[in-house]
Design an enzyme around this catalytic site. Structure first.
Site, short mmCIF file in Angstrom:
data_model
loop_
_atom_site.label_atom_id
_atom_site.label_comp_id
_atom_site.label_asym_id
_atom_site.label_seq_id
_atom_site.Cartn_x
_atom_site.Cartn_y
_atom_site.Cartn_z
CG ASN A 1 8.97 0.22 0.95
OD1 ASN A 1 9.73 1.19 1.02
ND2 ASN A 1 8.52 -0.27 -0.20
CD1 TRP A 2 8.00 3.61 6.88
CD2 TRP A 2 9.36 5.25 7.59
NE1 TRP A 2 7.96 3.62 8.26
CE2 TRP A 2 8.79 4.61 8.71
CE3 TRP A 2 10.25 6.29 7.79
CZ2 TRP A 2 9.08 5.01 10.02
CZ3 TRP A 2 10.54 6.70 9.09
CH2 TRP A 2 9.96 6.05 10.19
CE LYS A 3 5.54 1.54 -1.14
NZ LYS A 3 4.48 1.16 -2.06
CG HIS B 1 9.24 -1.83 -4.39
ND1 HIS B 1 8.31 -1.12 -5.10
CD2 HIS B 1 8.64 -2.21 -3.24
CE1 HIS B 1 7.19 -1.07 -4.40
NE2 HIS B 1 7.36 -1.72 -3.27
N GLY C 1 -0.66 -0.63 -2.41
CA GLY C 1 -1.22 0.71 -2.21
C GLY C 1 -2.73 0.77 -2.25
N GLY D 1 3.85 -1.22 3.36
CA GLY D 1 4.02 0.15 2.88
C GLY D 1 3.20 1.14 3.70
CD GLU E 1 6.03 -5.52 -2.00
OE1 GLU E 1 5.59 -5.13 -0.92
OE2 GLU E 1 6.61 -4.76 -2.79
CB SER F 1 -3.20 -3.68 0.42
OG SER F 1 -3.07 -2.72 -0.61
P1 PGA Z 1 1.52 -1.11 0.51
O1 PGA Z 1 3.00 -1.13 -0.12
O2 PGA Z 1 1.58 -1.84 1.82
O3 PGA Z 1 1.19 0.33 0.65
O4 PGA Z 1 0.64 -1.83 -0.46
C1 PGA Z 1 3.79 -2.29 -0.07
C2 PGA Z 1 5.03 -2.08 -0.90
O5 PGA Z 1 4.93 -1.46 -1.97
O6 PGA Z 1 6.13 -2.50 -0.50
#
Ligand code: PGA
Length: 252
Positions: free
Chosen positions: A9-11, A95, A172, A234, A166, A214
């Protein structure tokens, strides 16, 4: 047993096409590993074409969301058909970062229906803001799943919907702050129980459940064997070396 699922998930990253190319080049070095997984990248829409070409031989495109409208003319919307025609095979739906912008369970259930109708795998995200001392987060997850899947027929969901747990408090952060394996194991069992209560044991047993929050190369080893079918990654998916290590661990 089906292949494990890995979704990047590159956001809203990276900020340039040059950086996208660097990541794709790095990932292609491990294409043989990714082929042993069901691997998806959900990039910002502007990079759909580059990513779709870059991972053609070892992965598929995913979208970070799906619109609630199908018919008509809508400025600012990238339609499901455009996503589909670009090769999008999976959509992240619900999400927590979109729920924080006001997305409701009702909209999420509509998006899941639209994805299923379009032949796109809906990846339903659920997760609590905080862990309750009395286990309140379990009831919160039950309600999120119940309301997000409300009005959808069991036959439509069977072997089609994927759920990502999640927890918001773990997103994050760093690997050290991610979930403890025993807590994840307990939540996976709970989610299967919720699905059994709602739709029966066969659906629960045939629904793949992912974890996100994370996930990094340093903690994947401790959380990959507790009943999860894959991961939604992410920040660690924006660096080819980290994602390659995560993918290699998953097939080991
Ligand atoms: P993260 O994000 O791996 O940076 O915690 C995961 C997500 O929000 O899908």
């Amino acid at each position: 047993m089906s292949k494990k699922i890995l979704v990047a998930n590159w956001k809203n990253h990276p900020e340039s096409l040059d950086e996208v190319k660097v990541i794709l080049k790095g990932l292609s070095r491990k294409s043989a590993v990714y082929k042993k997984l069901n691997f998806f990248i959900a990039p910002p829409l502007s990079y759909l074409e580059s990513v779709s070409k870059g991972i053609k031989s070892f992965g598929s495109l995913a979208s970070q969301d799906i619109p609630t409208v199908i018919e008509g003319t809508h400025t600012g919307i990238v339609s499901v058909n455009i996503l589909k025609n670009f090769g999008t095979r999976l959509s992240i739906i619900g999400h927590s970062e979109r729920r924080a912008m006001g997305e409701t369970n009702k909209e999420i259930s509509l998006k899941i229906k639209i994805a299923l109708k379009s032949g796109i795998i809906p990846l339903l995200c659920v997760g609590e803001l905080v862990r309750g001392k009395e286990g309140e987060h379990f009831e919160f997850i039950r309600e999120q799943i119940r309301l997000s899947l409300e009005g959808i027929k069991k036959a439509d969901l069977y072997k089609k919907v994927v759920i990502a747990y999640e927890p918001i408090w773990a997103i994050g952060k760093s690997a050290k702050e991610a979930i403890e394996p025993k807590d994840l194991e307990q939540m996976i069992i709970f989610i299967k129980k919720v699905l059994t209560d709602l739709f029966g044991r066969d659906l629960a047993e045939n629904t793949m459940i992912l974890y996100g929050g994370s996930v990094e190369a340093t903690n994947i080893g401790s959380i990959m064997d507790v009943g999860v079918d894959g991961f939604l990654v992410g920040h660690a998916s924006l660096e080819a070396g980290s994602l390659n290590s995560i993918a290699s661990s998953l097939i080991s």
